[in-house]
Scaffold this motif. Sequence first.
Motif, PDB file in Angstrom:
ATOM      1  N   ALA A   1      -6.505 -69.737  26.823  1.00 29.05           N
ATOM      2  CA  ALA A   1      -7.196 -69.517  25.554  1.00 29.05           C
ATOM      3  C   ALA A   1      -8.637 -69.999  25.613  1.00 29.05           C
ATOM      4  N   THR A   2      -8.830 -71.184  26.225  1.00 27.72           N
ATOM      5  CA  THR A   2     -10.180 -71.732  26.358  1.00 27.72           C
ATOM      6  C   THR A   2     -11.052 -70.830  27.216  1.00 27.72           C
ATOM      7  N   THR A   3     -10.471 -70.359  28.322  1.00 31.95           N
ATOM      8  CA  THR A   3     -11.218 -69.483  29.227  1.00 31.95           C
ATOM      9  C   THR A   3     -11.597 -68.176  28.544  1.00 31.95           C
ATOM     10  N   ILE A   4     -10.636 -67.587  27.797  1.00 33.03           N
ATOM     11  CA  ILE A   4     -10.918 -66.344  27.088  1.00 33.03           C
ATOM     12  C   ILE A   4     -12.011 -66.556  26.034  1.00 33.03           C
ATOM     13  N   SER A   5     -11.922 -67.655  25.293  1.00 34.34           N
ATOM     14  CA  SER A   5     -12.924 -67.950  24.262  1.00 34.34           C
ATOM     15  C   SER A   5     -14.310 -68.079  24.882  1.00 34.34           C
ATOM     16  N   PHE A   6     -14.361 -68.766  26.012  1.00 38.94           N
ATOM     17  CA  PHE A   6     -15.639 -68.924  26.697  1.00 38.94           C
ATOM     18  C   PHE A   6     -16.155 -67.569  27.183  1.00 38.94           C
ATOM     19  N   GLY A   7     -15.210 -66.769  27.695  1.00 40.27           N
ATOM     20  CA  GLY A   7     -15.602 -65.446  28.181  1.00 40.27           C
ATOM     21  C   GLY A   7     -16.122 -64.562  27.060  1.00 40.27           C
ATOM     22  N   VAL A   8     -15.448 -64.616  25.892  1.00 40.54           N
ATOM     23  CA  VAL A   8     -15.888 -63.837  24.740  1.00 40.54           C
ATOM     24  C   VAL A   8     -17.275 -64.287  24.290  1.00 40.54           C
ATOM     25  N   LEU A   9     -17.508 -65.611  24.299  1.00 39.12           N
ATOM     26  CA  LEU A   9     -18.809 -66.144  23.903  1.00 39.12           C
ATOM     27  C   LEU A   9     -19.905 -65.632  24.821  1.00 39.12           C
ATOM     28  N   ILE A  10     -19.646 -65.714  26.130  1.00 37.96           N
ATOM     29  CA  ILE A  10     -20.635 -65.239  27.092  1.00 37.96           C
ATOM     30  C   ILE A  10     -20.875 -63.746  26.920  1.00 37.96           C
ATOM     31  N   TYR A  11     -19.758 -63.006  26.727  1.00 43.11           N
ATOM     32  CA  TYR A  11     -19.871 -61.559  26.543  1.00 43.11           C
ATOM     33  C   TYR A  11     -20.718 -61.241  25.314  1.00 43.11           C
ATOM     34  N   SER A  12     -20.490 -61.990  24.218  1.00 41.22           N
ATOM     35  CA  SER A  12     -21.233 -61.754  22.984  1.00 41.22           C
ATOM     36  C   SER A  12     -22.719 -62.030  23.172  1.00 41.22           C
ATOM     37  N   ILE A  13     -23.021 -63.130  23.866  1.00 40.10           N
ATOM     38  CA  ILE A  13     -24.426 -63.488  24.111  1.00 40.10           C
ATOM     39  C   ILE A  13     -25.119 -62.417  24.936  1.00 40.10           C
ATOM     40  N   VAL A  14     -24.432 -61.993  26.017  1.00 42.22           N
ATOM     41  CA  VAL A  14     -25.019 -60.969  26.878  1.00 42.22           C
ATOM     42  C   VAL A  14     -25.195 -59.661  26.113  1.00 42.22           C
ATOM     43  N   GLN A  15     -24.157 -59.284  25.329  1.00 43.91           N
ATOM     44  CA  GLN A  15     -24.221 -58.028  24.577  1.00 43.91           C
ATOM     45  C   GLN A  15     -25.333 -58.067  23.537  1.00 43.91           C
ATOM     46  N   THR A  16     -25.492 -59.233  22.887  1.00 43.30           N
ATOM     47  CA  THR A  16     -26.574 -59.386  21.909  1.00 43.30           C
ATOM     48  C   THR A  16     -27.928 -59.220  22.567  1.00 43.30           C
ATOM     49  N   GLY A  17     -28.039 -59.828  23.775  1.00 45.71           N
ATOM     50  CA  GLY A  17     -29.293 -59.703  24.512  1.00 45.71           C
ATOM     51  C   GLY A  17     -29.588 -58.261  24.883  1.00 45.71           C
ATOM     52  N   ILE A  18     -28.555 -57.568  25.331  1.00 45.30           N
ATOM     53  CA  ILE A  18     -28.740 -56.165  25.720  1.00 45.30           C
ATOM     54  C   ILE A  18     -29.142 -55.324  24.513  1.00 45.30           C
ATOM     55  N   ASN A  19     -28.461 -55.536  23.371  1.00 46.63           N
ATOM     56  CA  ASN A  19     -28.791 -54.788  22.147  1.00 46.63           C
ATOM     57  C   ASN A  19     -30.209 -55.077  21.686  1.00 46.63           C
ATOM     58  N   HIS A  20     -30.603 -56.361  21.833  1.00 50.04           N
ATOM     59  CA  HIS A  20     -31.959 -56.741  21.428  1.00 50.04           C
ATOM     60  C   HIS A  20     -32.999 -56.039  22.291  1.00 50.04           C
ATOM     61  N   VAL A  21     -32.741 -56.000  23.607  1.00 55.71           N
ATOM     62  CA  VAL A  21     -33.680 -55.334  24.527  1.00 55.71           C
ATOM     63  C   VAL A  21     -33.754 -53.847  24.216  1.00 55.71           C
ATOM     64  N   LYS A  22     -32.584 -53.222  24.000  1.00 59.89           N
ATOM     65  CA  LYS A  22     -32.569 -51.794  23.686  1.00 59.89           C
ATOM     66  C   LYS A  22     -33.345 -51.497  22.404  1.00 59.89           C
ATOM     67  N   LYS A  23     -33.105 -52.360  21.388  1.00 63.19           N
ATOM     68  CA  LYS A  23     -33.780 -52.156  20.116  1.00 63.19           C
ATOM     69  C   LYS A  23     -35.282 -52.331  20.257  1.00 63.19           C
ATOM     70  N   HIS A  24     -35.673 -53.362  21.036  1.00 63.93           N
ATOM     71  CA  HIS A  24     -37.099 -53.650  21.214  1.00 63.93           C
ATOM     72  C   HIS A  24     -37.811 -52.497  21.911  1.00 63.93           C
ATOM     73  N   TYR A  25     -37.210 -52.075  23.043  1.00 64.78           N
ATOM     74  CA  TYR A  25     -37.850 -51.006  23.799  1.00 64.78           C
ATOM     75  C   TYR A  25     -37.716 -49.668  23.075  1.00 64.78           C
ATOM     76  N   GLY A  26     -36.643 -49.503  22.318  1.00 65.42           N
ATOM     77  CA  GLY A  26     -36.510 -48.276  21.539  1.00 65.42           C
ATOM     78  C   GLY A  26     -37.576 -48.182  20.473  1.00 65.42           C
ATOM     79  N   THR A  27     -37.897 -49.304  19.806  1.00 64.65           N
ATOM     80  CA  THR A  27     -38.934 -49.347  18.775  1.00 64.65           C
ATOM     81  C   THR A  27     -40.300 -49.036  19.365  1.00 64.65           C
ATOM     82  N   LYS A  28     -40.593 -49.613  20.546  1.00 62.79           N
ATOM     83  CA  LYS A  28     -41.878 -49.381  21.205  1.00 62.79           C
ATOM     84  C   LYS A  28     -42.013 -47.934  21.576  1.00 62.79           C
ATOM     85  N   SER A  29     -40.922 -47.354  22.016  1.00 65.52           N
ATOM     86  CA  SER A  29     -40.960 -45.947  22.447  1.00 65.52           C
ATOM     87  C   SER A  29     -41.249 -45.048  21.261  1.00 65.52           C
ATOM     88  N   ASN A  30     -40.626 -45.333  20.102  1.00 65.50           N
ATOM     89  CA  ASN A  30     -40.818 -44.531  18.906  1.00 65.50           C
ATOM     90  C   ASN A  30     -42.242 -44.678  18.395  1.00 65.50           C
TER      91      ASN A  30
END
Length: 293
Positions: A257-286
């Motif tokens: 359970a601890t390992t899964i929770s940690f994995g979900v946290l890392i996944y969320s952080i990475v996914q947030t970062g990816i979404n932020h980059v996509k949004k940032h570069y998408g805005t610049k492109s527009n």
Amino acid sequence: MKGKVKILFFGFLLAFLTSCVTARKVNYMQEPDKHIPSYADTLSYEEYQLRTYDRLFVRVYSLDESVTKMYNGGGNGNYMRYMLSNGNLSNSTTGSYDLYTYLVEDDGTIDFPTIGKIPVRGLTTREVKKKLEDELGKLLKEIPGFSTVSVEVNIVDRSFSVVGAQNGRFPITKEKMTIFEAIALAGDIGDFNSHKEIKLVREKEGVTTIKTFDARSKDIINSEFYYIEPNDIIYIRKIPGYSFGINSAGTAVGITATTISFGVLIYSIVQTGINHVKKHYGTKSNTSTTGGN
């Protein structure tokens, strides 16, 4: 994302549960079943029969002081018996080890003063005691005022060895030492070593045999494996994959359970970062496109 989390969770849970150590895997005195063997009632304790290269401590007792000195050399027999009873008699602890002991030679005999070579291989210490008393009685009966002699015979340096996951050489400090006493003396088998595939290497009458037994079985007390003999070798196999300290299903689930929770946290952080980059570069492109028009 939920699908990936589920797959990760069940994957980690399966890995931990299959690797955890349960009471079933390590407890002694369990009832035999389809997974734990039943041993036939073959227990028949036999006194140890002397083998080539065994060493015997022999002390002669007599009311005649000259006889006592002749065979015992005036040595400290009480000290020797103390060392024997504690399994400590060795070249390092006594400077006159060889003076007090008799080696069983290749021809199966010991060379005893005034008697000469006496066959002892294949005999028990009680049988050697009787033989020496008979021989000394015949030899010394012509001495004026001679009284019956008594002989003490002990095997020197009785020990067994443990190899594999654990290693060491340990003294046999009593005549009948059980496998459980031997395992306890060696520090137990350990949670992460095999209890069901203990190998016993034993040499008897020049023939070496290797037998495997399950130390968890209650029936072990009825088997040929129950008593340890001098020079026995106990092989304890380490189980691959049991290198981490998970010793219960509850612990495994907690870690999972601890390992899964940690994995979900890392996944969320990475996914947030990816979404932020996509949004940032998408805005610049527009913005760039709008400005160009």
